[in-house]
Write a protein that holds these residues in place. Structure first.
Motif, PDB file in Angstrom:
ATOM      1  N   GLN A  83      27.558  32.133  35.365  1.00 44.17           N
ATOM      2  CA  GLN A  83      28.894  32.709  35.455  1.00 44.17           C
ATOM      3  C   GLN A  83      29.961  31.634  35.369  1.00 44.17           C
ATOM      4  OE1 GLN A  83      29.978  36.122  35.859  1.00 44.17           O
ATOM      5  NE2 GLN A  83      31.811  34.989  35.244  1.00 44.17           N
ATOM      6  N   ALA A  84      30.898  31.810  34.454  1.00 45.24           N
ATOM      7  CA  ALA A  84      32.073  30.946  34.404  1.00 45.24           C
ATOM      8  C   ALA A  84      33.014  31.332  35.536  1.00 45.24           C
ATOM      9  CB  ALA A  84      32.779  31.095  33.068  1.00 45.24           C
ATOM     10  N   ILE A  85      33.591  30.331  36.179  1.00 45.71           N
ATOM     11  CA  ILE A  85      34.581  30.555  37.235  1.00 45.71           C
ATOM     12  C   ILE A  85      35.927  30.094  36.710  1.00 45.71           C
ATOM     13  CG2 ILE A  85      35.132  30.206  39.658  1.00 45.71           C
ATOM     14  CD1 ILE A  85      32.329  28.915  39.937  1.00 45.71           C
ATOM     15  N   GLN A  86      36.920  30.994  36.765  1.00 47.95           N
ATOM     16  CA  GLN A  86      38.259  30.675  36.293  1.00 47.95           C
ATOM     17  C   GLN A  86      39.273  30.951  37.405  1.00 47.95           C
ATOM     18  OE1 GLN A  86      38.979  31.280  32.029  1.00 47.95           O
ATOM     19  NE2 GLN A  86      37.171  32.603  32.027  1.00 47.95           N
ATOM     20  N   PRO A  87      40.507  30.479  37.267  1.00 49.78           N
ATOM     21  CA  PRO A  87      41.483  30.579  38.358  1.00 49.78           C
ATOM     22  C   PRO A  87      41.675  32.003  38.876  1.00 49.78           C
ATOM     23  CG  PRO A  87      42.276  29.065  36.701  1.00 49.78           C
ATOM     24  CD  PRO A  87      41.033  29.688  36.136  1.00 49.78           C
TER      25      PRO A  87
END
Length: 297
Positions: A83-87
C-alpha cells in the motif's frame, strides 16, 4: 493545565534522522500511545540510497499508525498487503501476536521531493496483545473533517467531540490533526484522562504557555485546554485511557518480559514470516547490551 513539555530528540536510524518524542524520561506513554516519531520535514533528492529504506522488521503487541503531512511511502507486510501511503491517509497495522513489514521510499528515490510525517505506536490491551494481526488503509476523504474560520481538523483515530473515526482501535483513544491559521483558537475537551498536544510546525500557546515546534505538551487530567495559534501552525493531539505498564524492546511491546524474549528468539531463528513482496532482506535485532526491557508508563 500542562503537566510537562517533552522536546523531541534526534535519533539516527542509519540513513535517516527522526525526532523522537515518546517514550521519554518525562513520560513513557500518553493513554495507549507508547511511541511517537517525527519524520522530517526533509527534502529528498532523487537517487536516495536503498539503505535509507526501513527494511522488513517485526512487531508484536501494538498497532502502528503512519500519517504523512507530505511525501510518499510504500508499505509491504507479511499479510500480503502492499500500500502506498500519501498525505492525510492512514495506514493502521495491528501486530497482535506478530507481523513483519517494510517501509520503502521508492517513489522519492525515483522522483525526489519532500517527506514529512509521524509514526506512532499504540499498545494493545492485555487481553488483545495476542490477537490476529491486521492491516487497514483509509483514504483522507474517509476520515471525519471539519473546517471553521481558519481551522481545519481531521480525526485520524478514535472518538473526539462527538466525531468517530472509521479506523478500528482496540481501546478508548483519540488522535487528531489540526491546521490552524494565525490567531485562531480551538479547545481540546477533557474527554480522556491522558492527553497530549504536539506542535509539528508554527508556534502555539496552550492556556497562555508557549509551545515551540517539535515539542509535546502533556496535559493535566480533567480540564479542557485552549490552543491558540500565534502564527500558522500544524498541531497533533492524542491520548486515551491508560493501559498500565508496558515493556518495550526494539520493535516489540508487551505486558510480559518473557513474551518479548520469545519474540526476539522467534525473529533470530527466522520463525516470523517476511512480507510476501519484500522478503529478500531483513533488519537484524540490535543487541541488548545486557539490559532488560524497560516497563513504560
Amino acid at each position: 493545565m500542562i503537566e510537562h513539555v517533552i522536546n523531541q530528540r534526534q535519533r539516527d536510524l542509519g540513513a535517516f534522522v527522526v525526532g523522537r518524542v515518546l517514550p521519554s524520561a518525562q513520560r513513557r506513554m500518553v493513554g495507549p500511545y507508547i511511541f511517537f516519531d517525527r519524520m522530517g520535514p526533509k527534502q529528498i533528492a532523487a537517487g536516495l540510497p536503498r539503505e535509507a529504506d526501513i527494511r522488513p522488521h517485526p512487531h508484536i503487541g501494538l498497532s502502528t499508525i503512519t500519517y504523512l503531512f507530505d511525501g510518499h511511502i510504500t508499505h509491504r507486510d507479511s499479510l500480503g498487503f502492499e500500500q502506498a501511503i500519501q498525505p492525510g491517509e492512514v495506514n493502521w497495522m495491528t501486530a497482535g501476536r506478530g507481523i513483519t513489514h517494510s517501509e520503502r521510499f521508492e517513489h522519492l528515490r525515483s522522483h525526489g521531493g519532500p517527506l514529512d510525517g509521524v509514526q506512532a505506536w499504540v499498545a494493545l490491551p492485555e487481553e488483545k496483545e495476542e490477537r490476529e494481526p491486521g492491516f487497514w488503509h483509509h483514504r483522507a476523504d474517509a476520515l471525519p473533517e471539519w473546517r471553521d474560520s481558519g481551522i481545519h481538523g481531521r480525526l485520524i483515530a478514535g472518538h473526539l467531540a462527538g466525531l468517530q473515526s472509521p479506523v478500528e482501535t482496540d481501546s478508548p483513544q483519540f488522535y487528531v490533526h489540526w491546521q490552524l491559521r494565525a490567531g485562531t483558537r480551538i479547545s481540546l475537551p477533557a474527554e480522556y484522562p491522558e492527553r497530549a498536544v504536539y506542535v509539528a510546525s508554527g508556534e502555539v500557546e496552550l492556556d497562555g504557555q508557549r509551545i515551540e515546534p517539535g515539542s509535546m505538551a502533556v496535559l493535566v487530567s480533567g480540564k479542557p485546554v485552549t490552543i491558540t495559534a500565534i502564527g500558522d501552525a500544524v498541531v497533533m493531539a492524542l491520548g486515551g485511557e491508560p493501559l498500565g505498564p508496558r515493556y518495550i524492546d526494539w520493535n516489540f511491546v508487551s505486558s510480559s518480559k518473557e513474551r518479548i524474549d520469545q519474540a526476539r528468539a522467534d525473529w533470530a531463528a527466522g520463525r516470523m514470516k517476511l512480507p510476501d513482496l519484500d522478503n529478500r532482506e531483513f533488519t537484524p535485532a540490535p543487541p541488548r547490551f545486557g539490559k532488560e526491557p524497560e516497563a513504560r508508563r
